[in-house]
Motif scaffolding. Structure first.
Motif, PDB file in Angstrom:
ATOM      1  N   ILE A 237       0.444   1.784  -0.211  1.00 12.19           N
ATOM      2  CA  ILE A 237       0.430   1.286  -1.593  1.00 12.19           C
ATOM      3  C   ILE A 237       0.845  -0.187  -1.622  1.00 12.19           C
ATOM      4  CG2 ILE A 237       1.528   1.503  -3.856  1.00 12.19           C
ATOM      5  CD1 ILE A 237       1.802   4.535  -3.258  1.00 12.19           C
ATOM      6  N   ARG A 238       1.874  -0.532  -0.846  1.00 13.18           N
ATOM      7  CA  ARG A 238       2.327  -1.930  -0.815  1.00 13.18           C
ATOM      8  C   ARG A 238       1.215  -2.842  -0.283  1.00 13.18           C
ATOM      9  NH1 ARG A 238       7.434  -3.494   2.820  1.00 13.18           N
ATOM     10  NH2 ARG A 238       6.034  -2.604   4.387  1.00 13.18           N
ATOM     11  N   ARG A 239       0.524  -2.417   0.775  1.00 10.11           N
ATOM     12  CA  ARG A 239      -0.571  -3.241   1.307  1.00 10.11           C
ATOM     13  C   ARG A 239      -1.690  -3.376   0.286  1.00 10.11           C
ATOM     14  NH1 ARG A 239       0.573  -0.174   5.883  1.00 10.11           N
ATOM     15  NH2 ARG A 239      -1.286   1.129   5.596  1.00 10.11           N
ATOM     16  N   ALA A 240      -1.954  -2.296  -0.468  1.00 16.54           N
ATOM     17  CA  ALA A 240      -2.995  -2.349  -1.501  1.00 16.54           C
ATOM     18  C   ALA A 240      -2.608  -3.327  -2.606  1.00 16.54           C
ATOM     19  CB  ALA A 240      -3.230  -0.958  -2.079  1.00 16.54           C
ATOM     20  N   LYS A 241      -1.329  -3.323  -2.972  1.00 18.52           N
ATOM     21  CA  LYS A 241      -0.868  -4.244  -4.020  1.00 18.52           C
ATOM     22  C   LYS A 241      -1.026  -5.701  -3.584  1.00 18.52           C
ATOM     23  CE  LYS A 241       0.887  -3.240  -7.333  1.00 18.52           C
ATOM     24  NZ  LYS A 241       0.305  -2.946  -8.667  1.00 18.52           N
ATOM     25  N   ARG A 242      -0.893  -5.951  -2.297  1.00 16.20           N
ATOM     26  CA  ARG A 242      -0.921  -7.321  -1.797  1.00 16.20           C
ATOM     27  C   ARG A 242      -2.310  -7.768  -1.360  1.00 16.20           C
ATOM     28  NH1 ARG A 242       4.731  -7.398   1.792  1.00 16.20           N
ATOM     29  NH2 ARG A 242       6.134  -7.150  -0.003  1.00 16.20           N
TER      30      ARG A 242
ATOM     31  N   ALA B 274     -11.263  -6.192   0.733  1.00 13.71           N
ATOM     32  CA  ALA B 274     -10.348  -6.697   1.760  1.00 13.71           C
ATOM     33  C   ALA B 274      -9.385  -5.595   2.209  1.00 13.71           C
ATOM     34  CB  ALA B 274      -9.570  -7.892   1.229  1.00 13.71           C
ATOM     35  N   PHE B 275      -8.894  -4.805   1.268  1.00 13.57           N
ATOM     36  CA  PHE B 275      -7.990  -3.711   1.615  1.00 13.57           C
ATOM     37  C   PHE B 275      -8.703  -2.681   2.478  1.00 13.57           C
ATOM     38  CE2 PHE B 275      -6.171   0.518   0.467  1.00 13.57           C
ATOM     39  CZ  PHE B 275      -4.937   0.349   1.081  1.00 13.57           C
ATOM     40  N   GLN B 276      -9.927  -2.321   2.094  1.00 19.95           N
ATOM     41  CA  GLN B 276     -10.691  -1.340   2.852  1.00 19.95           C
ATOM     42  C   GLN B 276     -10.930  -1.822   4.277  1.00 19.95           C
ATOM     43  OE1 GLN B 276     -14.069   0.371   0.803  1.00 19.95           O
ATOM     44  NE2 GLN B 276     -15.222   0.548   2.701  1.00 19.95           N
TER      45      GLN B 276
ATOM     46  N   SER C  89      -9.303   4.783   1.370  1.00 21.74           N
ATOM     47  CA  SER C  89      -8.810   3.447   0.999  1.00 21.74           C
ATOM     48  C   SER C  89      -9.145   3.114  -0.446  1.00 21.74           C
ATOM     49  CB  SER C  89      -9.375   2.386   1.946  1.00 21.74           C
ATOM     50  OG  SER C  89     -10.782   2.334   1.876  1.00 21.74           O
ATOM     51  N   ARG C  90     -10.326   3.545  -0.901  1.00 25.76           N
ATOM     52  CA  ARG C  90     -10.686   3.297  -2.305  1.00 25.76           C
ATOM     53  C   ARG C  90      -9.708   3.985  -3.240  1.00 25.76           C
ATOM     54  NH1 ARG C  90     -16.116   3.911  -0.404  1.00 25.76           N
ATOM     55  NH2 ARG C  90     -16.083   6.108  -0.981  1.00 25.76           N
ATOM     56  N   LYS C  91      -9.363   5.228  -2.925  1.00 27.20           N
ATOM     57  CA  LYS C  91      -8.446   5.990  -3.772  1.00 27.20           C
ATOM     58  C   LYS C  91      -7.065   5.334  -3.794  1.00 27.20           C
ATOM     59  CE  LYS C  91      -6.635  10.661  -4.444  1.00 27.20           C
ATOM     60  NZ  LYS C  91      -6.690  12.061  -3.975  1.00 27.20           N
ATOM     61  N   ILE C  92      -6.561   4.917  -2.637  1.00 25.34           N
ATOM     62  CA  ILE C  92      -5.250   4.286  -2.572  1.00 25.34           C
ATOM     63  C   ILE C  92      -5.242   2.997  -3.386  1.00 25.34           C
ATOM     64  CG2 ILE C  92      -3.583   3.151  -1.049  1.00 25.34           C
ATOM     65  CD1 ILE C  92      -4.437   5.132   1.147  1.00 25.34           C
ATOM     66  N   TYR C  93      -6.275   2.185  -3.216  1.00 27.07           N
ATOM     67  CA  TYR C  93      -6.323   0.894  -3.909  1.00 27.07           C
ATOM     68  C   TYR C  93      -6.298   1.085  -5.424  1.00 27.07           C
ATOM     69  CZ  TYR C  93      -7.741  -3.841  -5.127  1.00 27.07           C
ATOM     70  OH  TYR C  93      -7.779  -5.107  -5.659  1.00 27.07           O
ATOM     71  N   ARG C  94      -7.051   2.046  -5.917  1.00 27.96           N
ATOM     72  CA  ARG C  94      -7.152   2.238  -7.371  1.00 27.96           C
ATOM     73  C   ARG C  94      -5.894   2.874  -7.950  1.00 27.96           C
ATOM     74  NH1 ARG C  94     -13.527   4.040  -6.815  1.00 27.96           N
ATOM     75  NH2 ARG C  94     -14.201   1.968  -6.115  1.00 27.96           N
TER      76      ARG C  94
END
Length: 320
Positions: free
Chosen positions: A247-252, A258-260, A270-275
């Motif tokens: 979650i922290r990496r997704a926030k940043r 880029a997160f994926q 990764s899509r689910k975590i980011y959203r």
């Protein structure tokens, strides 16, 4: 050709002009592609890798345009193609992609589609999970490449704990590699005490999903259910800490794409975590990771009742 045979084939046989990879396993596609790129570098020296269609549907005209663009650097080119549009324009024919020295086309399809029909002379690779005996050999090979000494039963236990997830295997081998100076030989009992089992059981997913969604009621129920099934509190804490770090990496991350690209998990994860990460404030995630580290020290020092402490920690996380 099965992917486990194709990995050996691409290491030894002359490289083909076109490859069609059929399947949906990101890990095995990436593993085969790394082998291909390494082999091309041995043959040609510098290799330019053009990855097309990674962020969405790729039109055939765009692929053709890239193919016809002169090499910008390196002695060879590899076109790594994903998400190719369903049907090519009528005017496009295999002759438009005439093979030339040092130029290779790799098309990834989840199931056989237009690329398989158009490039009839391509080398086909079936990207599916290998049988158990090959998987064990692969684990032994990956461990050896990292200087990790698996004991007589170590390979079997590692395969039992991680029976399918290649990305998870790599993460746990990373952990074992960091301990190489402290652990000379990984036997079965030691592996069981250090290595997290594969993230595939419903009770485990229920915990991480509820945490991600910041759903206190669901998280409380999922944790109590997992503990009742005999899941170790320290293992559940590690899984929650891993989810919080994601979650922290997704926030940043600068963007979802880029997160994926930075995560060693399937795209849908990764899509689910980011959203879902939008439900969290970065400050509270950082604080939660600190709490998890402190709780881990409590567990190791045998302070308090681990199961009770874990549930209290979870409720504290989602109460804000």
């Amino acid at each position: 050709m099965k992917v486990w045979d194709a990995i050996n084939h691409v290491s030894e046989a002359p490289l083909a002009p076109v490859y069609i990879l059929v399947g949906s396993s990101d890990y095995w596609i990436e593993t085969w592609m790394r082998t291909l790129i390494h082999r091309a570098e041995k043959d040609y020296g510098e290799v330019e890798v053009s990855r097309l269609g990674r962020s969405g549907a790729l039109e055939w005209n765009r692929l053709l345009e890239a193919w016809q663009t002169p090499n910008l650097w390196g002695n060879a080119q590899i076109f790594w193609v994903e998400n190719l549009a369903a049907s090519p324009p009528a005017r496009i024919a295999p002759e438009w992609f005439q093979p030339t020295a040092g130029r290779h086309l790799v098309v990834c399809e989840t199931k056989r589609g237009p690329a398989s029909r158009l490039f009839t002379h391509a080398v086909g690779v079936e990207v599916e999970f290998p049988p158990a005996n090959w998987w064990k050999r692969w684990i032994a090979l990956r461990a050896k490449s990292r200087g990790i000494n698996l004991g007589e039963d170590g390979n079997d236990v590692l395969a039992l704990l991680i029976p399918k997830d290649g990305h998870h295997l790599e993460q746990e081998l990373n952990k074992m590699e960091l301990l190489r100076g402290e652990v000379d030989r990984w036997n079965g009992p030691l592996i069981r005490s250090w290595i997290l089992p594969e993230l595939g059981e419903e009770s485990i997913w229920a915990v991480t999903d509820a945490l991600l969604a910041k759903d206190g009621r669901a998280l409380n129920g999922a944790l109590k259910n997992a503990l009742a099934q005999g899941k170790a509190p320290v293992m559940l804490l590690a899984l929650m800490a891993r989810q919080l770090s994601s979650i922290r990496r997704a926030k940043r991350a600068s963007s979802e794409t880029a997160f994926q690209a930075s995560e060693s998990v399937p795209p849908f994860v990764s899509r689910k975590i980011y959203r879902e990460a939008k439900k969290w404030q970065e400050a509270e995630v950082v604080q939660a990771i600190g709490w998890a580290a402190e709780l881990d020290r409590w567990f190791k020092d045998s302070l308090g009742e681990p199961g009770v402490s874990l549930v209290q920690f979870a409720l504290l996380l989602v109460s804000g």
